[in-house]
Write a protein that holds these residues in place. Structure first.
Motif, PDB file in Angstrom:
ATOM      1  N   LEU A   3       0.826  -1.205   0.000  1.00  0.00           N
ATOM      2  CA  LEU A   3       0.000   0.000   0.000  1.00  0.00           C
ATOM      3  C   LEU A   3       0.863   1.260   0.000  1.00  0.00           C
ATOM      4  O   LEU A   3       1.101   1.870   1.044  1.00  0.00           O
ATOM      5  N   PRO A   4       1.344   1.672  -1.178  1.00  0.00           N
ATOM      6  CA  PRO A   4       2.077   2.940  -1.253  1.00  0.00           C
ATOM      7  C   PRO A   4       1.203   4.090  -0.751  1.00  0.00           C
ATOM      8  O   PRO A   4      -0.021   4.090  -0.923  1.00  0.00           O
ATOM      9  N   ARG A   5       1.856   5.071  -0.135  1.00  0.00           N
ATOM     10  CA  ARG A   5       1.117   6.171   0.491  1.00  0.00           C
ATOM     11  C   ARG A   5       0.200   6.888  -0.486  1.00  0.00           C
ATOM     12  O   ARG A   5      -0.905   7.308  -0.126  1.00  0.00           O
ATOM     13  N   ALA A   6       0.631   7.014  -1.739  1.00  0.00           N
ATOM     14  CA  ALA A   6      -0.181   7.745  -2.724  1.00  0.00           C
ATOM     15  C   ALA A   6      -1.530   7.090  -2.965  1.00  0.00           C
ATOM     16  O   ALA A   6      -2.488   7.759  -3.359  1.00  0.00           O
ATOM     17  N   GLU A   9      -6.290   5.078   1.071  1.00  0.00           N
ATOM     18  CA  GLU A   9      -7.537   5.809   1.308  1.00  0.00           C
ATOM     19  C   GLU A   9      -7.904   5.648   2.783  1.00  0.00           C
ATOM     20  O   GLU A   9      -7.951   4.524   3.298  1.00  0.00           O
ATOM     21  N   THR A  10      -8.133   6.752   3.460  1.00  0.00           N
ATOM     22  CA  THR A  10      -8.423   6.690   4.895  1.00  0.00           C
ATOM     23  C   THR A  10      -9.867   7.045   5.241  1.00  0.00           C
ATOM     24  O   THR A  10     -10.298   6.811   6.370  1.00  0.00           O
ATOM     25  N   ASP A  11     -10.606   7.597   4.302  1.00  0.00           N
ATOM     26  CA  ASP A  11     -11.991   7.978   4.551  1.00  0.00           C
ATOM     27  C   ASP A  11     -12.877   6.742   4.437  1.00  0.00           C
ATOM     28  O   ASP A  11     -13.014   6.164   3.358  1.00  0.00           O
ATOM     29  N   ALA A 101      -9.855  -0.150  -7.160  1.00  0.00           N
ATOM     30  CA  ALA A 101     -10.166   0.139  -5.765  1.00  0.00           C
ATOM     31  C   ALA A 101     -10.463  -1.183  -5.078  1.00  0.00           C
ATOM     32  O   ALA A 101     -11.176  -2.038  -5.606  1.00  0.00           O
ATOM     33  N   VAL A 102      -9.896  -1.354  -3.877  1.00  0.00           N
ATOM     34  CA  VAL A 102     -10.078  -2.601  -3.138  1.00  0.00           C
ATOM     35  C   VAL A 102      -9.915  -2.311  -1.654  1.00  0.00           C
ATOM     36  O   VAL A 102      -9.259  -1.327  -1.273  1.00  0.00           O
ATOM     37  N   ALA A 163      -8.793  -1.917   8.831  1.00  0.00           N
ATOM     38  CA  ALA A 163      -9.270  -1.755   7.453  1.00  0.00           C
ATOM     39  C   ALA A 163      -8.188  -1.103   6.620  1.00  0.00           C
ATOM     40  O   ALA A 163      -7.657  -0.048   6.986  1.00  0.00           O
ATOM     41  N   GLU A 164      -7.843  -1.743   5.494  1.00  0.00           N
ATOM     42  CA  GLU A 164      -6.883  -1.191   4.537  1.00  0.00           C
ATOM     43  C   GLU A 164      -7.617  -0.929   3.232  1.00  0.00           C
ATOM     44  O   GLU A 164      -8.185  -1.851   2.648  1.00  0.00           O
ATOM     45  N   LEU A 165      -7.595   0.305   2.780  1.00  0.00           N
ATOM     46  CA  LEU A 165      -8.257   0.668   1.530  1.00  0.00           C
ATOM     47  C   LEU A 165      -7.208   1.160   0.547  1.00  0.00           C
ATOM     48  O   LEU A 165      -6.419   2.070   0.857  1.00  0.00           O
TER      49      LEU A 165
END
Length: 206
Positions: A3-6, A9-11, A101-102, A163-165
């Motif tokens: 999960l690269p920072r770019a 998704e945190t929302d 998106a996952v 949760a990892e988005l």
């Protein structure tokens, strides 16, 4: 998940949208060092940071004997991106990629077999999904023939602890590339257009 920072998704509203689009998840557990994988619909509930999934397996499914750590994969839209779409394809030596998106939801599974709890789950699942297709089937709690069917399933709850988005939507490219990719994906229609819509949402929110 890598999960690269770019692409992080945190929302959690983005997770709500993924489930609203498609709540047919991939559920992964491990037994005796080997993965067990199931594909099934779930009910999704979120209250702030608290996330809960519920669903059921066929009783004959080996995963139904599992309680403990699990990961649910929530699949969003995805699309191939041609390197030929980038305005800077030659000077930057661009290569093809995939936008998507996952979400990976890590937590602990609890199983249940109580008739009343299973009946409530089946009723809630049917109410949710029947409404999406214009159907009206509901579980009949008073009908013995339907209650007997519950013996063939095992229910589960997944209490999500992490949760990892990942929304990989060309955020690591300059704006002209992002715009060009979104335009080409929109023109393809279908799922590719869904990816284009996500890209444009993030452009507006930037």
């Amino acid at each position: 998940m890598y999960l690269p920072r770019a692409f992080a998704e945190t929302d959690l509203a983005a997770l709500d949208a993924l489930f609203d689009r498609d709540a047919f998840v991939t559920l992964i557990t491990v037994r005796d060092g080997a993965p067990e994988i199931a594909h099934l619909p779930v009910l999704y509930r979120r209250d702030g940071q608290r996330i809960d999934l519920q669903g059921h397996w066929a009783a004959a499914n080996p995963q139904a004997a599992h309680a403990g750590p699990a990961v649910a994969v929530v699949h969003g839209p995805h699309a191939y991106v041609s390197a030929g779409w980038y305005p800077d394809k030659q000077p930057a030596a661009r290569v093809p990629t995939w936008n998507y998106a996952v979400a990976h939801l890590h937590g602990t599974l609890e199983t249940f077999r109580e008739e009343a709890a299973l009946a409530a789950l089946v009723d809630a699942l049917s109410a949710h999904y029947e409404a999406r297709v214009g159907g009206d089937w509901r579980f009949d709690f008073g009908r013995e023939e339907e209650r007997r069917q519950l013996r063939g399933i095992v229910g589960f709850r997944l209490q999500v602890e992490r949760a990892e988005l990942k929304f990989k939507l060309s955020q690591n490219h300059p704006e002209p590339n992002r715009r060009a990719v979104a335009e080409r994906l929109q023109a393809l229609g279908g799922e590719a257009a869904e990816v284009a819509a996500l890209m444009r949402e993030r452009e507006r929110g930037a």
